[in-house]
Design an enzyme around this catalytic site. Sequence first.
Site, short mmCIF file in Angstrom:
data_model
loop_
_atom_site.label_atom_id
_atom_site.label_comp_id
_atom_site.label_asym_id
_atom_site.label_seq_id
_atom_site.Cartn_x
_atom_site.Cartn_y
_atom_site.Cartn_z
N LYS A 43 32.03 -31.02 17.97
CA LYS A 43 32.43 -31.28 16.71
C LYS A 43 32.81 -30.01 16.26
O LYS A 43 33.76 -29.99 15.32
CB LYS A 43 31.74 -32.04 15.77
CG LYS A 43 30.42 -31.39 15.21
CD LYS A 43 29.77 -32.30 14.13
CE LYS A 43 28.46 -31.63 13.79
NZ LYS A 43 27.62 -32.46 12.77
N ALA A 54 18.54 -20.31 19.90
CA ALA A 54 17.29 -20.27 20.19
C ALA A 54 16.93 -18.78 21.01
O ALA A 54 17.36 -18.61 21.84
CB ALA A 54 16.98 -21.43 21.28
N GLY A 57 12.49 -18.76 24.32
CA GLY A 57 12.71 -19.09 25.54
C GLY A 57 12.41 -20.35 26.19
O GLY A 57 12.32 -21.44 25.32
N GLU A 126 3.62 -17.69 23.36
CA GLU A 126 3.90 -18.06 22.04
C GLU A 126 2.69 -18.89 21.33
O GLU A 126 1.78 -19.23 22.20
CB GLU A 126 5.10 -18.67 21.83
CG GLU A 126 6.36 -17.92 22.39
CD GLU A 126 7.60 -18.67 22.31
OE1 GLU A 126 8.70 -17.92 22.05
OE2 GLU A 126 7.74 -19.66 22.49
N HIS A 248 9.96 -23.93 10.97
CA HIS A 248 9.60 -22.71 11.40
C HIS A 248 8.93 -21.73 10.43
O HIS A 248 9.44 -21.77 9.56
CB HIS A 248 10.72 -21.96 12.37
CG HIS A 248 10.38 -21.09 13.27
ND1 HIS A 248 9.91 -19.85 12.85
CD2 HIS A 248 10.59 -21.01 14.56
CE1 HIS A 248 9.74 -19.01 13.90
NE2 HIS A 248 10.10 -19.54 14.95
N ARG A 294 2.56 -24.09 15.00
CA ARG A 294 3.73 -23.90 13.86
C ARG A 294 3.12 -24.45 12.65
O ARG A 294 3.43 -24.04 11.39
CB ARG A 294 5.07 -24.07 14.50
CG ARG A 294 5.65 -23.17 15.27
CD ARG A 294 6.77 -23.54 15.71
NE ARG A 294 7.56 -22.50 16.58
CZ ARG A 294 8.62 -22.83 17.30
NH1 ARG A 294 9.47 -23.86 17.25
NH2 ARG A 294 9.27 -21.75 18.00
N HIS A 355 13.32 -26.75 11.09
CA HIS A 355 13.53 -25.97 12.24
C HIS A 355 13.80 -26.90 13.27
O HIS A 355 14.82 -26.92 14.45
CB HIS A 355 12.54 -25.13 12.75
CG HIS A 355 12.86 -24.40 14.16
ND1 HIS A 355 13.94 -23.50 14.17
CD2 HIS A 355 12.18 -24.19 15.17
CE1 HIS A 355 13.86 -23.07 15.50
NE2 HIS A 355 12.72 -23.41 15.95
N GLU A 379 17.09 -32.84 21.55
CA GLU A 379 16.61 -33.02 20.32
C GLU A 379 16.53 -34.40 19.40
O GLU A 379 15.84 -34.97 18.59
CB GLU A 379 16.77 -31.83 19.35
CG GLU A 379 15.89 -31.55 17.92
CD GLU A 379 16.15 -30.55 17.11
OE1 GLU A 379 15.85 -30.42 15.99
OE2 GLU A 379 16.99 -29.52 17.62
N ARG A 390 5.59 -29.84 17.78
CA ARG A 390 6.15 -29.62 19.17
C ARG A 390 5.47 -27.94 19.35
O ARG A 390 5.42 -27.03 18.55
CB ARG A 390 7.62 -29.11 19.04
CG ARG A 390 8.50 -28.46 20.25
CD ARG A 390 9.79 -28.53 20.00
NE ARG A 390 10.22 -27.53 19.05
CZ ARG A 390 10.53 -26.29 19.27
NH1 ARG A 390 10.31 -25.71 20.69
NH2 ARG A 390 10.99 -25.45 18.15
N LEU A 396 13.84 -26.43 24.88
CA LEU A 396 14.74 -26.15 25.66
C LEU A 396 14.47 -26.67 27.29
O LEU A 396 15.22 -27.34 27.81
CB LEU A 396 15.05 -24.71 26.00
CG LEU A 396 16.00 -24.03 24.85
CD1 LEU A 396 15.98 -22.38 25.22
CD2 LEU A 396 17.41 -24.63 24.93
#
Length: 543
Positions: A43, A54, A57, A126, A248, A294, A355, A379, A390, A396
């Site tokens: 769009k 992103a 990674g 992470e 996030h 998170r 996020h 997503e 998550r 990804l």
Amino acid sequence: MTESKSISEKQHTCDVLIIGAGAAGLSLALKLAPHARINVLSKGKLSEGSTLYAQGGVAAVFSDDDSIEAHVKDTLIAGADLCDEEAVRFTVSNAKESIQWLIDTGVGFDTEINDDGQAQYHLTREGGHSHRRILHSADATGKEIETTLLSAVKKHKNINLMEGYNAVDLITSRQLNLPANRIIGAYVWNRKAERVEIIKANFVTLATGGASKVYQYTSNPDVSSGDGIALAWRSGCRIANMEFNQFHPTCLYHTDAKNFLLSEALRGEGAYLRRPDGTRFMLDFDERAELAPRDIVARAIDYEMKRLGADCMYLDISHKSKEFIVKHFPTIYHRCLSLGIDMAEQPIPIVPAAHYSCGGVMIDHHGQTDIDGLYAIGEVSYTGLHGANRLASNSLLECIVYAHACAKDIINRIPFYKERKFAKIPDWDESQVDDSDEAVVIQHNWHELRLFMWDYVGIVRTDKRLERALHRVQLLQQEIDEYYGNFKVSNNLLELRNLVQVAEIIIKSAMKRKESRGLHYNLDYPEQLDNPKPTILTPEKSC
């Protein structure tokens, strides 16, 4: 039927219509290209999606001291006992093969020289991960993946890229009073020509990303307006776990830095969270400190901001060398520097921001939805991988794994539909529709929606706040439905219509969960239930 070129000015046909041009949609297109004619809808600009932004990674087991079991366990823990373990194992078990496909396609992940003098992939860590397993391209992994996939897609003659097209509504056999309930195509808005067109397709895949634009503060680009979720809902698909919106913890707090995310990998490489007075606070909330999942970190920041009446908290990696920071985080370093913040010398002001949507359109392991021939990947979908929260850098991965699974299923089914004759689809009726000179009304409703969603359905919720939000969103729906029926289609009107629908789904999902778990925290139900289940809404039973 194998033609993907335009039949007329207002009608197109193809084997597979993919709505969305991020990592999921482009990966699917590349896998299908040798077997089918494909139309890919975007769009906005082809590269403008969440994938591009992103930073962190892709999570996968590439180290000898790591294991699939450890990755599964970390994902289940982060998901707060609400993950579908079968989906978790399916995704994690297919991770290395999927990442190798990205590498073979041309994606360049960072490498380093090991003790034996051999090159190996540099793996970072992470929050929530027990091992270093994040493959990355500096701090711009999404950009590397998106640009590589887009370059590959442009070389395929079987892939027709349609830039500047919004999906308006899906078209199913049920809507045309035909037997069964199968996808036929979609009405789409040609933004350049300013008209609604028809795309007929044997298979349609939603790869539209999430819905974080429903909130006032978000790390997502403007295109993240929940389009695929709303399209599927209006067509009769079930939606699951939309109460779990990931905020996030660390987005840059600056008037000139809209939507700029500060990667989870900063904390993975040793960055500290500090109060305005310089003291650390994460150890007051979790023994994992800055490496907690998170949801915990975001609530801690939100709590400290409210407790102190502070506009922001701070992320500090200045104890690392400038050489280290510039090497591993060049994009973040130069962006901060352009705003007068030298992260090698001073802490970075941060706030949480919406996020990632952990819920979405319910699918199976092939990406198939409740409607035959309609798929959803990335997503926009609910696979069960993320549960109530998550795990960083699993998103990804999910895009690539399910794009490949979806492709296999479609390829197996294509031969049965090659000679399919499409039913006649009525043109879009604009005979009773006028041009609108009240764009200000759309903008006002847009801002009102995002503000009350942030205030009432944000990081911390209560029953009273949710009730207020539901009342407000239902009033907005009435106004927008009337507006939609009386005025010509526009990009802003389509996005607002979808966002309001998704907002209602989020609110109703949150009202159904009588506990606090993962990303959903309700002060009226602070405890966790013993046997948690996914929250599933169906269009017929939602009211």
